[in-house]
Design a protein around this motif. Structure first.
Motif, PDB file in Angstrom:
ATOM      1  N   VAL A 135      30.248  36.995  -4.062  1.00  0.00           N
ATOM      2  CA  VAL A 135      31.192  36.568  -5.098  1.00  0.00           C
ATOM      3  C   VAL A 135      31.078  37.474  -6.328  1.00  0.00           C
ATOM      4  O   VAL A 135      32.087  37.845  -6.936  1.00  0.00           O
ATOM      5  N   GLY A 136      29.854  37.853  -6.692  1.00  0.00           N
ATOM      6  CA  GLY A 136      29.686  38.798  -7.793  1.00  0.00           C
ATOM      7  C   GLY A 136      30.381  40.114  -7.510  1.00  0.00           C
ATOM      8  O   GLY A 136      31.046  40.689  -8.393  1.00  0.00           O
ATOM      9  N   GLY A 137      30.269  40.607  -6.276  1.00  0.00           N
ATOM     10  CA  GLY A 137      30.923  41.857  -5.893  1.00  0.00           C
ATOM     11  C   GLY A 137      32.434  41.768  -5.940  1.00  0.00           C
ATOM     12  O   GLY A 137      33.117  42.718  -6.371  1.00  0.00           O
ATOM     13  N   ILE A 138      32.994  40.621  -5.510  1.00  0.00           N
ATOM     14  CA  ILE A 138      34.440  40.431  -5.543  1.00  0.00           C
ATOM     15  C   ILE A 138      34.959  40.481  -6.980  1.00  0.00           C
ATOM     16  O   ILE A 138      36.002  41.080  -7.281  1.00  0.00           O
ATOM     17  N   LEU A 139      34.217  39.851  -7.897  1.00  0.00           N
ATOM     18  CA  LEU A 139      34.625  39.885  -9.305  1.00  0.00           C
ATOM     19  C   LEU A 139      34.544  41.293  -9.882  1.00  0.00           C
ATOM     20  O   LEU A 139      35.388  41.690 -10.702  1.00  0.00           O
ATOM     21  N   PHE A 140      33.543  42.071  -9.461  1.00  0.00           N
ATOM     22  CA  PHE A 140      33.479  43.476  -9.886  1.00  0.00           C
ATOM     23  C   PHE A 140      34.745  44.222  -9.436  1.00  0.00           C
ATOM     24  O   PHE A 140      35.347  44.976 -10.206  1.00  0.00           O
ATOM     25  N   LEU A 141      35.133  44.008  -8.180  1.00  0.00           N
ATOM     26  CA  LEU A 141      36.312  44.702  -7.653  1.00  0.00           C
ATOM     27  C   LEU A 141      37.576  44.288  -8.397  1.00  0.00           C
ATOM     28  O   LEU A 141      38.366  45.139  -8.821  1.00  0.00           O
ATOM     29  N   ILE A 142      37.772  42.986  -8.560  1.00  0.00           N
ATOM     30  CA  ILE A 142      38.997  42.490  -9.196  1.00  0.00           C
ATOM     31  C   ILE A 142      39.133  43.010 -10.622  1.00  0.00           C
ATOM     32  O   ILE A 142      40.223  43.430 -11.043  1.00  0.00           O
ATOM     33  N   THR A 143      38.042  42.992 -11.372  1.00  0.00           N
ATOM     34  CA  THR A 143      38.126  43.459 -12.762  1.00  0.00           C
ATOM     35  C   THR A 143      38.316  44.967 -12.857  1.00  0.00           C
ATOM     36  O   THR A 143      38.813  45.467 -13.872  1.00  0.00           O
ATOM     37  N   ASN A 144      37.947  45.699 -11.820  1.00  0.00           N
ATOM     38  CA  ASN A 144      38.105  47.155 -11.836  1.00  0.00           C
ATOM     39  C   ASN A 144      39.477  47.621 -11.370  1.00  0.00           C
ATOM     40  O   ASN A 144      39.905  48.728 -11.724  1.00  0.00           O
ATOM     41  N   LEU A 145      40.190  46.811 -10.587  1.00  0.00           N
ATOM     42  CA  LEU A 145      41.478  47.241 -10.060  1.00  0.00           C
ATOM     43  C   LEU A 145      42.485  47.527 -11.164  1.00  0.00           C
ATOM     44  O   LEU A 145      43.375  48.365 -11.004  1.00  0.00           O
ATOM     45  N   GLN A 146      42.350  46.845 -12.310  1.00  0.00           N
ATOM     46  CA  GLN A 146      43.276  47.054 -13.415  1.00  0.00           C
ATOM     47  C   GLN A 146      43.128  48.432 -14.066  1.00  0.00           C
ATOM     48  O   GLN A 146      44.001  48.865 -14.820  1.00  0.00           O
ATOM     49  N   VAL A 147      42.036  49.142 -13.753  1.00  0.00           N
ATOM     50  CA  VAL A 147      41.834  50.472 -14.310  1.00  0.00           C
ATOM     51  C   VAL A 147      42.974  51.408 -13.898  1.00  0.00           C
ATOM     52  O   VAL A 147      43.338  52.333 -14.630  1.00  0.00           O
ATOM     53  N   GLY A 148      43.563  51.154 -12.733  1.00  0.00           N
ATOM     54  CA  GLY A 148      44.702  51.955 -12.290  1.00  0.00           C
ATOM     55  C   GLY A 148      45.856  51.935 -13.275  1.00  0.00           C
ATOM     56  O   GLY A 148      46.628  52.895 -13.355  1.00  0.00           O
ATOM     57  N   ASN A 149      45.985  50.847 -14.040  1.00  0.00           N
ATOM     58  CA  ASN A 149      47.071  50.745 -15.016  1.00  0.00           C
ATOM     59  C   ASN A 149      46.951  51.771 -16.137  1.00  0.00           C
ATOM     60  O   ASN A 149      47.928  52.066 -16.825  1.00  0.00           O
ATOM     61  N   LEU A 150      45.767  52.317 -16.340  1.00  0.00           N
ATOM     62  CA  LEU A 150      45.553  53.306 -17.394  1.00  0.00           C
ATOM     63  C   LEU A 150      46.140  54.659 -17.033  1.00  0.00           C
ATOM     64  O   LEU A 150      46.264  55.534 -17.900  1.00  0.00           O
ATOM     65  N   PHE A 151      46.515  54.852 -15.750  1.00  0.00           N
ATOM     66  CA  PHE A 151      46.903  56.188 -15.286  1.00  0.00           C
ATOM     67  C   PHE A 151      48.324  56.250 -14.740  1.00  0.00           C
ATOM     68  O   PHE A 151      48.654  57.139 -13.964  1.00  0.00           O
TER      69      PHE A 151
END
Length: 489
Positions: A135-151
């Motif tokens: 579950v900790g890993g899933i939250l890491f992934l979900i919060t990182n996917l938004q980084v794509g919006n910066l590019f």
């Protein structure tokens, strides 16, 4: 780039990639960790004295109860990996990035410390630690996917890359296994992973937004430690307005063009799509293929032990080979997206009056069929009890798994309105997680009544895999019917 400097965004991108690659999806390297746990005698007290004729030679007899315990732990972990996607997404949407990441860090650190200080006497703690790690890993992934919006225009590529890094993170347990074989204790490795939480905390406050990264990115957008205090509310409003704009651009024209003049568009309720044939077929497609992958990963150590006739060195070699192939998931993942993008552009040029949704769905058909074909090849190779053939199985497995999850998300975005994407994605992952629980009774059935001979189970699962071709066929037929009706008018 306007606003925050390019260097900060690149730092966010690279550290996010490292976070996904090193921490997010480590559960799927389970086979490597099981090898270490067996060496440390975890659950060995469950073995009977006459567990197997090879027990005195290898020290790792084919112990049914021990293997079942490890299989059950992986079943729970993989179930939580899917089922908790929906609540994790809700936490991220409701409480924003910082809170979601702090929860992730707490769960991840608690899990790694639990494993670090566990022993053969406290082996049942793994039933708690592995789901927390997942579950900790899933939250890491979900919060990182938004980084794509910066590019901007590279958004999809970055999201696909992060998903591939999630798959490749299973190689972390291989590193732990190799270090263990060279004298680094299991405790030392997991304490190191726990200490890395300080890096996660620093990244949360220095390189990540407090709220969400909006898309498209507004002018003068800033985030991280130097962000202005009023940024959160502004980015929230921008994100909401842009979301509504994108929905109207992407989906309403395709729906409204078929309406007669003067008529209002029908309300598009969530349950209308959740109970549709298209969603049901996609759920079956995802569940069957995913069950194959989870069953294979969760029982790999037992499979290799049987095929190697208890040869510990041989089992170690093949376990390493499997983990190494998993690392290349980050390279396989983008190809499915590139295939769909290329086909979509091709069909758009050839389309004559077809709606945008029909063109998009047509581009998904080859991807769905190719994923089913890859899984069928993987299933057939896994079913043949020839040890060297498993190298081919490993390669097909990692390509199939990389295509599966990218194709799943892509199909949902193309086939259903964007306002329901989050709910439908959470629903399909949760329901497929329930199906994935079958892996434990299947494993128990193989170990018990079938006396370690998986032939009949493999035949049934291969037949089920063949049925997954129904999904791309129904999508193709639906698109063909719409094109025919448009041509008739």
């Amino acid at each position: 780039m306007p606003g925050q400097g390019l260097s900060l965004r690149v730092a966010t991108l690279l550290t996010g990639l490292l976070e996904c690659l090193g921490f997010a999806g480590v559960l799927f390297g389970w086979a490597s960790l099981v090898f270490v746990f067996k060496t440390e005698h975890y659950f060995e007290e469950l073995c009977e004295p006459d567990a197997g004729p090879m027990g005195n030679v290898t020290g790792q007899a084919d112990c049914k109860a021990q293997d079942e315990s490890f299989s059950l732990i992986f079943t729970l972990g993989s179930f939580m990996n899917n089922f908790m996607t929906f609540p994790a997404g809700f936490i991220f949407d409701r409480f924003k990035t910082t809170v979601a990441r702090l929860i992730a860090i707490f769960l991840y650190t608690s899990a790694t410390l639990t494993i670090a200080f566990s022993s053969a006497d406290s082996a049942p703690l793994l039933f708690l630690a592995m789901p927390m790690l997942t579950v900790g890993g899933i939250l890491f992934l979900i919060t990182n996917l938004q980084v794509g919006n910066l590019f901007g225009k590279h958004r999809s590529t970055i999201i696909t890359l992060y998903n591939g890094a999630f798959d490749s993170s299973s190689a972390v347990f291989l590193v732990i296994k190799l270090l263990y074989e060279r004298g680094i204790s299991l405790r030392a490795s997991f304490i190191f992973l726990s200490v890395c939480s300080a890096w996660h905390v620093g990244r949360t406050f220095l390189l990540m937004p407090r709220g969400h990264v909006p898309y498209p990115l507004p002018p003068n957008y800033s985030y991280g430690l130097c962000a202005r205090n009023d940024t959160t509310e502004g980015e929230k409003n921008t994100a909401e307005s842009e979301k509504l704009e994108m929905q109207s651009k992407e989906f309403h024209p395709a729906k409204e063009e078929a309406l007669e003049p003067g008529k209002q568009p029908e309300p598009r309720s969530f349950w209308r799509y959740a109970l549709s044939q298209r969603f049901a077929c996609h759920l079956v497609w995802l569940s069957v293929i995913q069950l194959w992958h989870y069953l294979f990963i969760g029982t790999l150590n037992s499979l290799l032990t049987n095929l190697a006739r208890g040869d510990r060195a041989l089992v170690s070699t093949y376990t390493n080979a499997f983990a190494i192939t998993q690392f290349f998931g980050v390279l396989c993942a983008p190809w499915n997206g590139l295939l769909m993008d290329w086909l979509k552009q091709k069909y758009q040029k050839e389309a004559k009056g077809s709606s945008a949704v029909t063109v998009a769905l047509s581009s998904a058909v080859p991807s769905l069929a190719l994923t089913s074909l890859l899984c069928l090849g993987f299933a057939l190779c896994a079913s043949v009890p020839i040890l060297p053939l498993q190298y081919v199985t490993f390669i097909l497995q990692v390509i199939s798994r990389s295509f599966l999850y990218g194709g799943n998300a892509a199909f949902l975005t193309l086939a259903f309105p964007s306002e329901h994407f989050g709910k439908l994605f959470g629903l399909v992952m949760a329901l497929s997680a329930i199906v994935s629980l079958l892996q434990f009774p299947i494993f128990t059935f193989i170990k018990g009544p079938l006396q370690n001979d998986p032939l009949y189970v493999n035949v049934m699962l291969v037949l089920a895999t063949v049925l997954t071709f129904v999904h791309p066929f129904t999508v193709y037929w639906e698109c063909r019917q719409e094109r025919s009706s448009l041509a008739a008018t």
